[in-house]
Design a protein around this motif. Sequence first.
Motif, PDB file in Angstrom:
ATOM      1  N   PHE A  31       0.825  -1.205   0.000  1.00 31.80           N
ATOM      2  CA  PHE A  31       0.000   0.000   0.000  1.00 31.80           C
ATOM      3  C   PHE A  31       0.868   1.268   0.000  1.00 31.80           C
ATOM      4  O   PHE A  31       0.414   2.328   0.411  1.00 31.80           O
ATOM      5  CB  PHE A  31      -0.884   0.029   1.246  1.00 31.80           C
ATOM      6  N   SER A  32       2.092   1.172  -0.478  1.00 33.25           N
ATOM      7  CA  SER A  32       2.988   2.333  -0.443  1.00 33.25           C
ATOM      8  C   SER A  32       2.332   3.552  -1.092  1.00 33.25           C
ATOM      9  O   SER A  32       1.789   3.463  -2.196  1.00 33.25           O
ATOM     10  CB  SER A  32       4.290   2.016  -1.178  1.00 33.25           C
ATOM     11  N   TYR A  33       2.369   4.663  -0.376  1.00 32.86           N
ATOM     12  CA  TYR A  33       1.879   5.960  -0.858  1.00 32.86           C
ATOM     13  C   TYR A  33       0.393   5.956  -1.204  1.00 32.86           C
ATOM     14  O   TYR A  33      -0.107   6.861  -1.875  1.00 32.86           O
ATOM     15  CB  TYR A  33       2.715   6.449  -2.050  1.00 32.86           C
ATOM     16  N   ALA A  34      -0.341   4.946  -0.748  1.00 30.59           N
ATOM     17  CA  ALA A  34      -1.792   4.925  -0.943  1.00 30.59           C
ATOM     18  C   ALA A  34      -2.454   5.861   0.058  1.00 30.59           C
ATOM     19  O   ALA A  34      -1.915   6.148   1.126  1.00 30.59           O
ATOM     20  CB  ALA A  34      -2.330   3.507  -0.777  1.00 30.59           C
ATOM     21  N   ASP A  35      -3.649   6.344  -0.288  1.00 33.34           N
ATOM     22  CA  ASP A  35      -4.399   7.218   0.600  1.00 33.34           C
ATOM     23  C   ASP A  35      -5.572   6.432   1.180  1.00 33.34           C
ATOM     24  O   ASP A  35      -6.543   6.134   0.484  1.00 33.34           O
ATOM     25  CB  ASP A  35      -4.915   8.435  -0.159  1.00 33.34           C
ATOM     26  N   LEU A  36      -5.441   6.071   2.468  1.00 34.47           N
ATOM     27  CA  LEU A  36      -6.477   5.324   3.180  1.00 34.47           C
ATOM     28  C   LEU A  36      -7.148   6.185   4.243  1.00 34.47           C
ATOM     29  O   LEU A  36      -7.612   5.686   5.263  1.00 34.47           O
ATOM     30  CB  LEU A  36      -5.877   4.067   3.816  1.00 34.47           C
ATOM     31  N   THR A  37      -7.223   7.479   4.005  1.00 34.66           N
ATOM     32  CA  THR A  37      -7.871   8.377   4.954  1.00 34.66           C
ATOM     33  C   THR A  37      -9.289   7.904   5.246  1.00 34.66           C
ATOM     34  O   THR A  37     -10.063   7.600   4.332  1.00 34.66           O
ATOM     35  CB  THR A  37      -7.920   9.809   4.376  1.00 34.66           C
TER      36      THR A  37
ATOM     37  N   ASP B  21      -0.447  -8.549   7.925  1.00 32.22           N
ATOM     38  CA  ASP B  21       0.880  -9.056   8.256  1.00 32.22           C
ATOM     39  C   ASP B  21       1.810  -8.964   7.046  1.00 32.22           C
ATOM     40  O   ASP B  21       1.428  -9.330   5.918  1.00 32.22           O
ATOM     41  CB  ASP B  21       0.802 -10.507   8.723  1.00 32.22           C
ATOM     42  N   ASP B  22       3.020  -8.444   7.284  1.00 35.14           N
ATOM     43  CA  ASP B  22       4.062  -8.308   6.254  1.00 35.14           C
ATOM     44  C   ASP B  22       3.678  -7.357   5.129  1.00 35.14           C
ATOM     45  O   ASP B  22       4.315  -7.349   4.060  1.00 35.14           O
ATOM     46  CB  ASP B  22       4.443  -9.675   5.664  1.00 35.14           C
ATOM     47  N   ALA B  23       2.652  -6.542   5.330  1.00 35.63           N
ATOM     48  CA  ALA B  23       2.262  -5.556   4.321  1.00 35.63           C
ATOM     49  C   ALA B  23       3.183  -4.331   4.383  1.00 35.63           C
ATOM     50  O   ALA B  23       3.926  -4.136   5.341  1.00 35.63           O
ATOM     51  CB  ALA B  23       0.811  -5.138   4.511  1.00 35.63           C
ATOM     52  N   VAL B  24       3.107  -3.512   3.346  1.00 32.68           N
ATOM     53  CA  VAL B  24       3.914  -2.299   3.254  1.00 32.68           C
ATOM     54  C   VAL B  24       2.989  -1.085   3.164  1.00 32.68           C
ATOM     55  O   VAL B  24       2.124  -1.019   2.285  1.00 32.68           O
ATOM     56  CB  VAL B  24       4.844  -2.336   2.024  1.00 32.68           C
ATOM     57  N   PHE B  25       3.170  -0.144   4.105  1.00 33.53           N
ATOM     58  CA  PHE B  25       2.427   1.112   4.106  1.00 33.53           C
ATOM     59  C   PHE B  25       3.411   2.283   4.058  1.00 33.53           C
ATOM     60  O   PHE B  25       3.136   3.341   4.600  1.00 33.53           O
ATOM     61  CB  PHE B  25       1.556   1.216   5.353  1.00 33.53           C
ATOM     62  N   ARG B  26       4.517   2.090   3.400  1.00 32.84           N
ATOM     63  CA  ARG B  26       5.564   3.113   3.373  1.00 32.84           C
ATOM     64  C   ARG B  26       5.029   4.390   2.717  1.00 32.84           C
ATOM     65  O   ARG B  26       4.582   4.386   1.570  1.00 32.84           O
ATOM     66  CB  ARG B  26       6.766   2.591   2.593  1.00 32.84           C
ATOM     67  N   GLY B  27       5.037   5.498   3.476  1.00 29.52           N
ATOM     68  CA  GLY B  27       4.608   6.786   2.939  1.00 29.52           C
ATOM     69  C   GLY B  27       3.112   6.902   2.698  1.00 29.52           C
ATOM     70  O   GLY B  27       2.661   7.874   2.094  1.00 29.52           O
ATOM     71  N   SER B  28       2.334   5.951   3.187  1.00 24.19           N
ATOM     72  CA  SER B  28       0.890   5.994   2.950  1.00 24.19           C
ATOM     73  C   SER B  28       0.207   6.908   3.966  1.00 24.19           C
ATOM     74  O   SER B  28       0.783   7.296   4.982  1.00 24.19           O
ATOM     75  CB  SER B  28       0.294   4.592   3.004  1.00 24.19           C
ATOM     76  N   VAL B  29      -1.058   7.243   3.668  1.00 24.96           N
ATOM     77  CA  VAL B  29      -1.846   8.100   4.552  1.00 24.96           C
ATOM     78  C   VAL B  29      -2.973   7.278   5.144  1.00 24.96           C
ATOM     79  O   VAL B  29      -3.816   6.745   4.408  1.00 24.96           O
ATOM     80  CB  VAL B  29      -2.424   9.311   3.793  1.00 24.96           C
ATOM     81  N   LEU B  30      -2.978   7.161   6.478  1.00 26.07           N
ATOM     82  CA  LEU B  30      -4.025   6.428   7.191  1.00 26.07           C
ATOM     83  C   LEU B  30      -4.692   7.332   8.219  1.00 26.07           C
ATOM     84  O   LEU B  30      -5.177   6.871   9.246  1.00 26.07           O
ATOM     85  CB  LEU B  30      -3.437   5.180   7.866  1.00 26.07           C
ATOM     86  N   ASP B  31      -4.757   8.616   7.930  1.00 30.07           N
ATOM     87  CA  ASP B  31      -5.345   9.568   8.867  1.00 30.07           C
ATOM     88  C   ASP B  31      -6.811   9.225   9.134  1.00 30.07           C
ATOM     89  O   ASP B  31      -7.590   8.979   8.201  1.00 30.07           O
ATOM     90  CB  ASP B  31      -5.262  10.987   8.313  1.00 30.07           C
ATOM     91  N   GLU B  32      -7.165   9.176  10.427  1.00 31.96           N
ATOM     92  CA  GLU B  32      -8.528   8.895  10.878  1.00 31.96           C
ATOM     93  C   GLU B  32      -9.028   7.522  10.428  1.00 31.96           C
ATOM     94  O   GLU B  32     -10.241   7.259  10.428  1.00 31.96           O
ATOM     95  CB  GLU B  32      -9.494   9.988  10.409  1.00 31.96           C
ATOM     96  N   ALA B  33      -8.125   6.633  10.035  1.00 30.97           N
ATOM     97  CA  ALA B  33      -8.529   5.280   9.671  1.00 30.97           C
ATOM     98  C   ALA B  33      -8.839   4.466  10.928  1.00 30.97           C
ATOM     99  O   ALA B  33      -8.393   4.791  12.024  1.00 30.97           O
ATOM    100  CB  ALA B  33      -7.433   4.601   8.858  1.00 30.97           C
ATOM    101  N   ASP B  34      -9.614   3.404  10.752  1.00 31.48           N
ATOM    102  CA  ASP B  34     -10.013   2.548  11.862  1.00 31.48           C
ATOM    103  C   ASP B  34      -9.306   1.204  11.718  1.00 31.48           C
ATOM    104  O   ASP B  34      -9.652   0.403  10.849  1.00 31.48           O
ATOM    105  CB  ASP B  34     -11.530   2.353  11.845  1.00 31.48           C
ATOM    106  N   LEU B  35      -8.294   0.978  12.572  1.00 30.48           N
ATOM    107  CA  LEU B  35      -7.513  -0.254  12.548  1.00 30.48           C
ATOM    108  C   LEU B  35      -7.773  -1.104  13.795  1.00 30.48           C
ATOM    109  O   LEU B  35      -6.930  -1.905  14.187  1.00 30.48           O
ATOM    110  CB  LEU B  35      -6.018   0.078  12.448  1.00 30.48           C
ATOM    111  N   VAL B  36      -8.942  -0.962  14.385  1.00 24.94           N
ATOM    112  CA  VAL B  36      -9.270  -1.698  15.595  1.00 24.94           C
ATOM    113  C   VAL B  36      -9.165  -3.202  15.342  1.00 24.94           C
ATOM    114  O   VAL B  36      -9.723  -3.736  14.380  1.00 24.94           O
ATOM    115  CB  VAL B  36     -10.683  -1.335  16.093  1.00 24.94           C
ATOM    116  N   LYS B  37      -8.387  -3.869  16.199  1.00 22.37           N
ATOM    117  CA  LYS B  37      -8.190  -5.325  16.165  1.00 22.37           C
ATOM    118  C   LYS B  37      -7.595  -5.842  14.850  1.00 22.37           C
ATOM    119  O   LYS B  37      -7.725  -7.026  14.517  1.00 22.37           O
ATOM    120  CB  LYS B  37      -9.496  -6.057  16.501  1.00 22.37           C
ATOM    121  N   ALA B  38      -6.930  -4.972  14.119  1.00 18.57           N
ATOM    122  CA  ALA B  38      -6.228  -5.421  12.912  1.00 18.57           C
ATOM    123  C   ALA B  38      -4.911  -6.088  13.299  1.00 18.57           C
ATOM    124  O   ALA B  38      -4.359  -5.829  14.370  1.00 18.57           O
ATOM    125  CB  ALA B  38      -5.971  -4.251  11.975  1.00 18.57           C
ATOM    126  N   SER B  39      -4.413  -6.955  12.431  1.00 21.03           N
ATOM    127  CA  SER B  39      -3.129  -7.615  12.663  1.00 21.03           C
ATOM    128  C   SER B  39      -2.082  -7.003  11.749  1.00 21.03           C
ATOM    129  O   SER B  39      -2.222  -7.004  10.528  1.00 21.03           O
ATOM    130  CB  SER B  39      -3.250  -9.118  12.382  1.00 21.03           C
TER     131      SER B  39
END
Length: 215
Positions: free
Chosen positions: A84-90, A100-118
């Motif tokens: 998910f590099s540089y993806a916008d997940l706002t 697990d083992d995913a890539v979020f390098r430089g991505s945007v997860l502002d105000e995202a809901d990651l409750v109970k995520a692995s």
Amino acid sequence: MMSSGTRNHWRPRVAPPDPQAAVRLQEWLEAGRDGGLDAVGLDLSNADLSGGDFSESWFSDARLVNANLIGADFYRCDAEGADFSYADLTRASLVRANFDDAVFRGSVLDEADLVKASLYGVDASGASLRKTRLMGASLIDVNFCGADLSYAVVRENTFKVLLDRETKLDGFSGTLFGPVRLSGPEGVREIAGADLERWIRERGGDVRVLATARS
């Protein structure tokens, strides 16, 4: 929350440039989203999938580099090893998903809901997680170097992550289990307990470090 009517009429604003991914997505839409989308290993980079409902879909080893995923729903998705590099997940819903083992390098997860995520072994270096809900998420071997965790919230999180002096923690709050690893000019060192609380407080956060993780 997205209504069923909105979900039924959803279409990507920009289809994936990759032909195979575009065909798979179109077939899924034409089938009325019968079950989750099977996007295993597909390249959905540069697509605009904002607002899409991908609950219980499969994105293992998929590429979503620079994708627009604002407000998308990935509830209980399996996205192990996805990029998910540089993806916008706002404001995206990533509840109970496997990253697990995913890539979020430089991505945007502002105000995202990651409750109970692995999130085991995730590279989130340089990512923005401002006001992100991380309660109950499993954060083990996550690289948050240079990431922005301002006003993110944790609650009894396993937080065995890598931080550095560029990691922003202003307003970061809640409870967590350490230890964390700090990367600096002198190398990498572990810090836990009161020392970790103090280190975060010096950077504008306010967390309570719990003594031992529950079995």
